[in-house]
Scaffold this motif. Structure first.
Motif, short mmCIF file in Angstrom:
data_model
loop_
_atom_site.label_atom_id
_atom_site.label_comp_id
_atom_site.label_asym_id
_atom_site.label_seq_id
_atom_site.Cartn_x
_atom_site.Cartn_y
_atom_site.Cartn_z
N SER A 165 41.98 -40.84 -46.07
CA SER A 165 42.68 -40.96 -47.35
C SER A 165 43.87 -41.90 -47.23
N THR A 166 44.46 -42.24 -48.37
CA THR A 166 45.63 -43.12 -48.37
C THR A 166 46.86 -42.41 -47.83
N ARG A 167 46.79 -41.10 -47.65
CA ARG A 167 47.91 -40.34 -47.09
C ARG A 167 47.81 -40.21 -45.58
N TYR A 168 46.73 -40.73 -45.00
CA TYR A 168 46.56 -40.62 -43.55
C TYR A 168 47.61 -41.46 -42.85
N ARG A 169 48.32 -40.84 -41.91
CA ARG A 169 49.40 -41.51 -41.18
C ARG A 169 48.82 -42.18 -39.95
N ARG A 170 48.86 -43.49 -39.91
CA ARG A 170 48.28 -44.23 -38.79
C ARG A 170 49.19 -44.14 -37.56
N LEU A 171 48.69 -43.55 -36.51
CA LEU A 171 49.37 -43.51 -35.21
C LEU A 171 48.35 -43.99 -34.19
N VAL A 219 41.44 -41.37 -35.54
CA VAL A 219 40.33 -41.36 -36.50
C VAL A 219 40.22 -40.02 -37.23
N GLY A 220 41.32 -39.27 -37.26
CA GLY A 220 41.33 -38.04 -38.05
C GLY A 220 40.75 -36.81 -37.40
N CYS A 221 40.59 -36.82 -36.08
CA CYS A 221 39.98 -35.67 -35.38
C CYS A 221 41.01 -34.79 -34.68
N GLY A 222 42.28 -34.99 -34.97
CA GLY A 222 43.30 -34.18 -34.33
C GLY A 222 44.68 -34.78 -34.49
N THR A 223 45.67 -34.02 -34.10
CA THR A 223 47.06 -34.44 -34.21
C THR A 223 47.52 -35.16 -32.95
N LEU A 224 48.68 -35.80 -33.05
CA LEU A 224 49.37 -36.30 -31.86
C LEU A 224 50.05 -35.10 -31.23
N ARG A 225 49.73 -34.84 -29.95
CA ARG A 225 50.24 -33.64 -29.30
C ARG A 225 50.84 -33.96 -27.94
N VAL A 226 51.93 -33.27 -27.63
CA VAL A 226 52.55 -33.32 -26.31
C VAL A 226 52.65 -31.88 -25.82
N GLU A 227 51.97 -31.56 -24.70
CA GLU A 227 51.86 -30.17 -24.26
C GLU A 227 52.12 -30.05 -22.76
N PRO A 228 52.80 -28.98 -22.35
CA PRO A 228 52.97 -28.74 -20.91
C PRO A 228 51.63 -28.51 -20.24
N LEU A 229 51.51 -29.01 -19.02
CA LEU A 229 50.28 -28.87 -18.24
C LEU A 229 50.63 -28.20 -16.91
N LEU A 230 49.90 -27.15 -16.58
CA LEU A 230 50.08 -26.48 -15.29
C LEU A 230 48.90 -26.88 -14.40
N TYR A 231 49.19 -27.39 -13.23
CA TYR A 231 48.14 -27.92 -12.35
C TYR A 231 48.08 -27.10 -11.07
N ARG A 232 46.90 -26.58 -10.75
CA ARG A 232 46.69 -25.76 -9.55
C ARG A 232 46.06 -26.62 -8.46
N LEU A 233 46.78 -26.82 -7.38
CA LEU A 233 46.34 -27.75 -6.34
C LEU A 233 45.09 -27.29 -5.60
N VAL A 234 44.97 -25.99 -5.35
CA VAL A 234 43.90 -25.50 -4.49
C VAL A 234 42.52 -25.82 -5.04
N CYS A 235 42.41 -25.95 -6.35
CA CYS A 235 41.09 -26.25 -6.92
C CYS A 235 41.15 -27.31 -8.01
N SER A 236 42.28 -27.99 -8.10
CA SER A 236 42.46 -29.10 -9.06
C SER A 236 42.21 -28.67 -10.50
N ASN A 237 42.63 -27.45 -10.84
CA ASN A 237 42.49 -26.95 -12.21
C ASN A 237 43.71 -27.33 -13.04
N GLY A 238 43.47 -27.67 -14.29
CA GLY A 238 44.56 -27.91 -15.22
C GLY A 238 44.57 -26.85 -16.30
#
Length: 253
Positions: A14-20, A81-100
């Motif tokens: 739409s014309t209200r879509y904010r281009r980022l 392309v309208g499939c989600g927001t701009l997001r900034v989120e904390p990430l916890l990373y586990r070294l023993v198995c490379s899980n995020g």
């Protein structure tokens, strides 16, 4: 508005879509991410619908169990392309198995919605490119601040403490039923259930901690990057469960 690439229509908006745009975001945030203490780009991906930047700071870590080390990180994601927001989120990373693990409840989300780009009669352009660029710059400055907050010691301690507490939540019910309850609550299919159950058993931790890591561990087997990231987010959702929700989950029989 129609967004195109190489002569192909990617989205009808739409014309209200904010281009980022992904490119503008990346150009703005990459220098910030590189300056994080001990920055390591754990994963960078551009899918059909989203851009992902996952960065871990090796200078901020803690040991939740002997040999089990967690590191602080951040994920910046966006859909142009309208499939989600701009997001900034904390990430916890586990070294023993490379899980995020992604803490979506502690995120910044900027919707791609704003004032209409045209006037009421839909014939006169209201906001010119330099105006929109200035607004983009203001948003990207907020992204910078949120990136620094996401990998701050305070944020990291809060999340890692939530992770530690899951060790005391014992699975007293049937592990198969526990995963089934999880699947019903978060719309997981049979293949995904089997994968999580397999990881739960191999974790040798029949508690909340093992279940969280089973979910994030399974994400590494998911070929679709968008879906794999959703499992990392699911791990974060489990950390935010109330005591009653955890009880219902781990006592399933």
């Amino acid at each position: 508005m129609v967004r195109t690439l190489d002569g192909r229509a990617r989205a009808f908006l739409s014309t209200r879509y904010r281009r980022l745009d992904n490119f503008d975001l990346a150009m703005s945030v990459m220098p910030i991410l590189k300056e994080l203490p001990g920055a390591r780009f754990e994963s960078v991906e551009l899918t059909e619908s989203k851009l992902y930047l996952k960065v871990v700071s090796s200078k901020l870590e803690c040991e939740v169990a002997p040999g089990d080390i967690l590191q602080a990180g951040v994920i910046v994601s966006n859909s142009e392309v309208g499939c989600g927001t701009l997001r900034v989120e904390p990430l916890l990373y586990r070294l023993v198995c490379s899980n995020g693990l992604i803490m979506a409840d502690r995120s910044m989300r900027k919707n791609h919605a704003g004032r209409a780009l045209v006037s009421d009669d839909e014939s006169v352009l209201v906001y010119q490119d330099d105006t929109l660029e200035a607004e983009d710059e203001a948003i990207f400055l907020k992204v910078r601040d949120l990136v620094q907050t996401a990998v701050s010691e305070t944020t990291f301690q809060l999340i890692s403490e939530k992770m530690r507490k899951t060790m005391g939540i014992q699975i007293t019910g049937n592990p198969v039923k526990v995963v089934e309850v999880l699947a019903n609550r978060y719309a997981l299919n049979e293949v995904e259930c089997a994968g999580i159950l397999r990881h739960l058993i191999s974790e040798h931790h029949l508690n909340g901690y093992g279940l969280v890591n089973a979910v994030t561990g399974y994400s590494q087997e998911v070929e679709d990057y968008d879906r794999a990231t959703e499992f990392e987010e699911l791990g974060g959702k489990l950390l935010e469960l109330s005591q009653s929700d955890w009880t219902q989950l781990v006592e399933a029989a």
